[in-house]
Scaffold this motif. Structure first.
Motif, short mmCIF file in Angstrom:
data_model
loop_
_atom_site.label_atom_id
_atom_site.label_comp_id
_atom_site.label_asym_id
_atom_site.label_seq_id
_atom_site.Cartn_x
_atom_site.Cartn_y
_atom_site.Cartn_z
N LYS A 1 -5.26 2.27 -9.78
CA LYS A 1 -5.74 2.87 -8.70
C LYS A 1 -4.68 3.83 -8.28
N GLY A 2 -3.56 3.80 -8.67
CA GLY A 2 -2.54 4.93 -8.09
C GLY A 2 -1.70 4.50 -6.96
N GLN A 3 -1.73 3.26 -6.73
CA GLN A 3 -1.06 2.84 -5.52
C GLN A 3 0.48 2.90 -5.39
N PHE A 4 1.18 3.15 -6.89
CA PHE A 4 2.54 3.07 -6.92
C PHE A 4 2.73 4.83 -7.45
N ASP A 5 2.01 5.78 -7.28
CA ASP A 5 2.19 7.05 -7.87
C ASP A 5 3.43 7.98 -6.99
N ASP A 6 3.43 7.74 -5.80
CA ASP A 6 4.33 8.58 -4.90
C ASP A 6 4.88 7.85 -3.98
N LEU A 7 5.82 7.10 -4.06
CA LEU A 7 6.47 6.30 -3.19
C LEU A 7 7.49 7.09 -2.28
N GLU A 8 8.06 8.05 -2.77
CA GLU A 8 9.21 8.74 -2.08
C GLU A 8 8.33 9.74 -0.95
N ARG A 9 7.53 10.19 -1.05
CA ARG A 9 6.72 10.96 -0.06
C ARG A 9 6.38 10.21 0.95
N GLU A 10 5.67 8.98 0.85
CA GLU A 10 5.57 7.96 1.89
C GLU A 10 6.38 7.55 2.69
N GLY A 11 7.53 7.08 1.98
CA GLY A 11 8.94 6.91 2.70
C GLY A 11 9.39 7.94 3.54
N GLU A 12 9.24 9.11 2.98
CA GLU A 12 9.90 10.23 3.98
C GLU A 12 8.75 10.80 5.20
N ARG A 13 7.56 10.52 4.70
CA ARG A 13 6.35 10.85 5.84
C ARG A 13 6.68 9.97 7.17
N ILE A 14 7.27 8.80 6.82
CA ILE A 14 7.36 8.03 8.17
C ILE A 14 8.65 8.61 8.95
N LEU A 15 9.47 9.18 8.36
CA LEU A 15 10.85 9.63 8.87
C LEU A 15 10.47 11.22 9.54
N GLN A 16 9.49 11.89 9.24
CA GLN A 16 9.29 13.08 10.01
C GLN A 16 8.53 13.10 11.08
N ALA B 1 -1.15 -21.18 -14.28
CA ALA B 1 -1.74 -20.34 -15.39
C ALA B 1 -2.75 -19.05 -14.80
N VAL B 2 -3.83 -19.85 -14.10
CA VAL B 2 -4.91 -19.05 -13.57
C VAL B 2 -4.38 -18.19 -12.29
N LEU B 3 -3.52 -18.55 -11.75
CA LEU B 3 -2.77 -17.78 -10.43
C LEU B 3 -1.98 -16.60 -11.10
N VAL B 4 -0.98 -16.94 -12.05
CA VAL B 4 -0.62 -15.92 -12.68
C VAL B 4 -1.41 -14.91 -13.36
N LEU B 5 -2.46 -15.11 -14.35
CA LEU B 5 -3.37 -14.20 -14.57
C LEU B 5 -4.05 -13.27 -13.36
N LEU B 6 -4.13 -14.08 -12.32
CA LEU B 6 -4.65 -13.42 -11.11
C LEU B 6 -3.88 -12.35 -10.56
N ILE B 7 -2.47 -12.54 -10.32
CA ILE B 7 -1.38 -11.97 -9.97
C ILE B 7 -1.34 -10.79 -10.77
N ILE B 8 -1.46 -10.88 -12.05
CA ILE B 8 -1.34 -9.79 -13.12
C ILE B 8 -2.45 -8.75 -12.98
N ALA B 9 -3.64 -9.28 -12.88
CA ALA B 9 -5.06 -8.56 -12.82
C ALA B 9 -4.87 -7.72 -11.45
N VAL B 10 -4.28 -8.24 -10.48
CA VAL B 10 -4.25 -7.40 -9.23
C VAL B 10 -3.09 -6.15 -9.34
N PHE B 11 -2.09 -6.63 -9.73
CA PHE B 11 -1.15 -5.82 -10.11
C PHE B 11 -1.48 -4.78 -10.91
N GLY B 12 -2.23 -5.00 -12.18
CA GLY B 12 -2.81 -3.89 -13.03
C GLY B 12 -3.78 -2.82 -12.42
#
Length: 77
Positions: free
Chosen positions: A25-40, A9-20
């Motif tokens: 912090k905006g880690q999942f804001d613009d996934l498409e641009r970073e994927g395309e940046r690798i190909l350029q 239960a503590v592990l699940v709460l810790l995982i949820i806290a890290v995901f939150g």
């Protein structure tokens, strides 16, 4: 045996806290641009010192792979 359920239960709460935290912090804001940046293709910037070391490394690797006759031809002898 009774310790596994609270630990999981503590592990699940810790995982949820890290995901939150990552969401806030905006880690999942613009996934498409970073994927395309690798190909350029962006040419790497190389300064004079790095260019000289790349030439020396390339020549030394050629000499290691070449036979003695080819080494003489590369050195101009």
């Amino acid at each position: 045996m009774y310790l596994l359920i609270p630990l999981s239960a503590v592990l699940v709460l810790l995982i949820i806290a890290v995901f939150g935290w990552a969401l806030n912090k905006g880690q999942f804001d613009d996934l498409e641009r970073e994927g395309e940046r690798i190909l350029q293709h962006d040419p790497a910037t190389v300064d004079a010192d790095q260019a000289a070391s790349q030439v020396v490394t390339k020549q030394s690797s050629m000499c290691v792979l070449a036979s003695p006759e080819k080494k003489e031809a590369l050195n101009g002898k």
